[in-house]
Design a protein around this motif. Structure first.
Motif, short mmCIF file in Angstrom:
data_model
loop_
_atom_site.label_atom_id
_atom_site.label_comp_id
_atom_site.label_asym_id
_atom_site.label_seq_id
_atom_site.Cartn_x
_atom_site.Cartn_y
_atom_site.Cartn_z
N THR A 129 19.38 55.42 -48.14
CA THR A 129 18.86 56.57 -47.37
C THR A 129 19.70 57.81 -47.60
OG1 THR A 129 17.66 55.36 -45.67
CG2 THR A 129 18.63 57.45 -45.02
N ALA A 130 21.03 57.65 -47.78
CA ALA A 130 21.91 58.81 -47.94
C ALA A 130 21.53 59.63 -49.17
CB ALA A 130 23.36 58.34 -48.02
N GLY A 161 28.43 59.76 -46.45
CA GLY A 161 27.49 59.22 -47.44
C GLY A 161 26.55 60.29 -47.98
N VAL A 162 25.82 60.96 -47.09
CA VAL A 162 24.89 62.00 -47.55
C VAL A 162 25.69 63.09 -48.26
CG1 VAL A 162 23.20 63.73 -46.86
CG2 VAL A 162 23.24 61.54 -45.67
N GLY A 163 26.85 63.44 -47.68
CA GLY A 163 27.64 64.54 -48.23
C GLY A 163 28.08 64.27 -49.67
N MET A 164 28.68 63.11 -49.92
CA MET A 164 29.16 62.81 -51.28
C MET A 164 28.01 62.74 -52.27
SD MET A 164 32.19 60.07 -51.23
CE MET A 164 33.63 60.23 -50.19
N LEU A 165 26.91 62.12 -51.86
CA LEU A 165 25.78 62.01 -52.79
C LEU A 165 25.17 63.38 -53.04
CD1 LEU A 165 24.65 58.56 -51.57
CD2 LEU A 165 24.95 59.15 -53.98
N ALA A 166 25.18 64.26 -52.03
CA ALA A 166 24.67 65.62 -52.22
C ALA A 166 25.54 66.38 -53.23
CB ALA A 166 24.61 66.36 -50.89
N ILE A 167 26.87 66.21 -53.13
CA ILE A 167 27.75 66.89 -54.09
C ILE A 167 27.38 66.45 -55.52
CG2 ILE A 167 30.13 67.05 -54.94
CD1 ILE A 167 31.08 66.67 -52.03
N ASP A 168 27.26 65.13 -55.70
CA ASP A 168 26.97 64.58 -57.02
C ASP A 168 25.59 65.06 -57.51
OD1 ASP A 168 26.75 62.96 -59.25
OD2 ASP A 168 27.48 61.15 -58.26
N ILE A 169 24.57 64.94 -56.66
CA ILE A 169 23.20 65.23 -57.09
C ILE A 169 22.99 66.74 -57.30
CG2 ILE A 169 20.79 65.22 -56.27
CD1 ILE A 169 21.50 62.48 -54.88
N PHE A 170 23.44 67.57 -56.37
CA PHE A 170 23.23 69.02 -56.52
C PHE A 170 24.02 69.56 -57.72
CE2 PHE A 170 20.93 71.07 -52.90
CZ PHE A 170 20.60 69.92 -52.18
N SER A 171 25.23 69.06 -57.93
CA SER A 171 26.00 69.58 -59.07
C SER A 171 25.36 69.12 -60.37
CB SER A 171 27.48 69.19 -58.98
OG SER A 171 27.63 67.80 -58.99
N ARG A 293 26.17 60.46 -60.83
CA ARG A 293 27.05 60.00 -61.92
C ARG A 293 28.21 59.15 -61.43
NH1 ARG A 293 27.72 66.16 -63.14
NH2 ARG A 293 27.55 65.96 -60.88
N TYR A 294 28.51 59.23 -60.13
CA TYR A 294 29.77 58.65 -59.65
C TYR A 294 29.54 57.57 -58.58
CZ TYR A 294 31.35 62.79 -62.09
OH TYR A 294 31.55 63.74 -63.05
N LEU A 295 28.46 56.78 -58.76
CA LEU A 295 28.10 55.81 -57.73
C LEU A 295 29.23 54.84 -57.42
CD1 LEU A 295 24.36 55.15 -58.64
CD2 LEU A 295 25.26 56.30 -56.60
N ILE A 298 31.67 56.45 -55.17
CA ILE A 298 31.11 56.78 -53.85
C ILE A 298 30.99 55.52 -52.98
CG2 ILE A 298 28.98 57.59 -52.72
CD1 ILE A 298 28.74 59.63 -55.05
N ALA A 299 30.77 54.37 -53.64
CA ALA A 299 30.73 53.08 -52.90
C ALA A 299 32.17 52.69 -52.59
CB ALA A 299 30.06 52.02 -53.74
N THR A 300 32.68 53.17 -51.46
CA THR A 300 34.11 52.97 -51.17
C THR A 300 34.39 51.63 -50.51
OG1 THR A 300 33.71 54.23 -49.18
CG2 THR A 300 34.67 55.42 -51.02
N ARG A 301 33.35 51.01 -49.92
CA ARG A 301 33.58 49.73 -49.24
C ARG A 301 32.41 48.79 -49.47
NH1 ARG A 301 34.14 49.64 -43.41
NH2 ARG A 301 35.36 47.75 -43.69
N GLU A 302 32.69 47.50 -49.52
CA GLU A 302 31.66 46.48 -49.62
C GLU A 302 31.92 45.47 -48.51
OE1 GLU A 302 30.33 43.65 -53.20
OE2 GLU A 302 30.34 45.79 -53.63
#
Ligand SMILES: CCC(=O)SCCNC(=O)CCNC(=O)[C@H](O)C(C)(C)COP(=O)(O)OP(=O)(O)OC[C@H]1O[C@@H](n2cnc3c(N)ncnc32)[C@H](O)[C@@H]1OP(=O)(O)O
Ligand SMILES: NC(=O)c1ccc[n+]([C@@H]2O[C@H](COP(=O)([O-])OP(=O)(O)OC[C@H]3O[C@@H](n4cnc5c(N)ncnc54)[C@H](O)[C@@H]3O)[C@@H](O)[C@H]2O)c1
Length: 332
Positions: A129-130, A161-171, A293-295, A298-302
């Motif tokens: 969702t993020a 979550g939304v924030g990091m993915l937004a940085i990656d996707i928008f850039s 590009r940086y999944l 971004i996945a910092t925990r499992e």
């Protein structure tokens, strides 16, 4: 009928309670597609639902988890066959039907997305969702004439979550991204995802004037409240502010001036109820030209289903950092 484990949420005369239970596939919400869940993820909304801090579920009891990815076990809709890899985000999961925090889930085929060939199940749930929300915001902003030339995009709640993915996707989509976060010790990490500037939210001195010197071409706001109020007077003419979240509050203030002088647009982002045609467009982008590009960073925990409670508490305390992947049933 198959017995399995699920993180199930109740609310009744005894109040809110949630935890791991054993249940049977026969007791799952109705639908055409039975899925063996491999991965889910943790979103702010999951934390609100799992702790009872937010009125997310609209019927009780339900399995939590607004995201899931896994393999089809059986389908009464011929569009899906046993073994197909699928995903689902929002679409009533953990709101009106059992969600992804169970080893099995039964889905409505209208909201079941075939996993794009260029994504693994794991990658699709790091996005979840993020990332879907960040991409929905970008799509809606671009449909409303947002372009890189309008100026940098402010991303608030940038370490979440939304924030990091937004940085990656928008850039990746060609925008200069200015990340706003309270976690200054992580600014190098955010630059590594594509942020060209990082701004400590405590250093942001909003003037409180109804209009101020324009600084951003647009914004994706995860925080709401005073942050959103402060950003509105700073947007270049005809820029868009996508309202995504409420981590910092639900009420915000404004005058009409940014809207009637600079043509600022406020775009509401409601990922859970996104129409199917738009969903398909977004997942096509996420699988190709906007694929983050940086999944792996971004996945910092499992975590497993047993670790959900503690994760929710940290998230609601503002302690998030990137995405938490939930390994539900073996993963792939
Ligand atoms: C991934 C997306 C996100 O993270 S979103 C952020 C997480 N969500 C939240 O924090 C919202 C939590 N919910 C709440 O605070 C309450 O449920 C709110 C929205 C304030 C509504 O509660 P309340 O004031 O008691 O009103 P109500 O339940 O009678 O509803 C009023 C009308 O609004 C509607 N409504 C409510 N929630 C939803 C929803 N989730 N989806 C669609 N519609 C919703 C209700 O159906 C009702 O309308 P109607 O009377 O049925 O026509
Ligand atoms: N509109 C939608 O469809 C949609 C979809 C997903 C998430 N959201 C919302 O977006 C927001 C982010 O979700 P997420 O899953 O990335 O959560 P997250 O916990 O991963 O990220 C939240 C971010 O906000 C920051 N934050 C928390 N409290 C804050 C405060 N008081 N002031 C400033 N910053 C604060 C955190 O440090 C973190 O960086 C949430 O509000 C969530 O409800 C909305």
């Amino acid at each position: 009928m198959t017995a399995f484990r699920a993180f199930r949420i109740h609310h009744d005369d005894a109040g809110h309670r949630a935890g791991i239970e054993r249940m049977d596939t026969a007791a799952l919400s109705p639908g055409e597609v039975l899925v063996k869940v491999a991965y889910s993820s943790v979103n702010y909304k999951d934390a609100l639902a799992g702790t009872g801090r937010g009125a997310i579920l609209r019927t009780y009891p339900l399995n939590g988890g607004i995201d899931l990815a896994g393999h089809v076990v059986a389908s009464t809709d011929p569009a899906f066959r046993e073994g197909d890899a699928v995903l689902c985000t929002g679409s009533g999961l953990s709101e009106t039907r059992d969600g992804g925090y169970g080893e099995y889930a039964r889905l409505d085929s209208r909201w079941t997305i075939p996993l794009p060939a260029s994504l693994s199940l794991r990658e699709s749930m790091i996005i979840g969702t993020a990332g879907f929300t960040a991409a929905l915001a970008l799509l809606r902003m671009q449909d409303n004439r947002q372009r890189p030339a309008l100026g940098p995009i402010a991303v608030t709640g940038a370490s979440g979550g939304v924030g990091m993915l937004a940085i990656d996707i928008f850039s990746r989509a060609g925008y200069e991204v200015h990340a706003i976060s309270g976690k200054a010790d992580h600014f190098d990490f955010l630059r590594g995802l594509g942020a060209s500037e990082c701004i400590d939210r405590r250093q942001l001195a909003f003037s409180g004037k109804p209009m101020d010197s324009a600084r951003f071409g647009g914004a994706l706001d995860n925080v709401g409240g005073a942050m959103l109020s402060g950003l509105l007077p700073l947007i270049h003419p005809y820029g868009n502010v996508a309202i995504c979240g409420n981590a910092g509050g639900v009420a915000f203030g404004s005058t009409v001036l940014p809207f009637i002088i600079r043509g600022t647009s406020l775009l509401g982002i409601a990922s859970a109820g996104t129409a199917r045609d738009l969903r398909d467009r977004i997942w096509r982008h996420l699988a190709h030209d906007w694929k983050p590009r940086y999944l792996d960073r971004i996945a910092t925990r499992e975590i497993g289903l047993d670790d959900l409670h503690g994760t929710f508490t940290r998230m609601l305390a503002g302690d998030s950092f990137g995405r938490t992947l939930v390994l539900v049933g073996g993963g792939v």
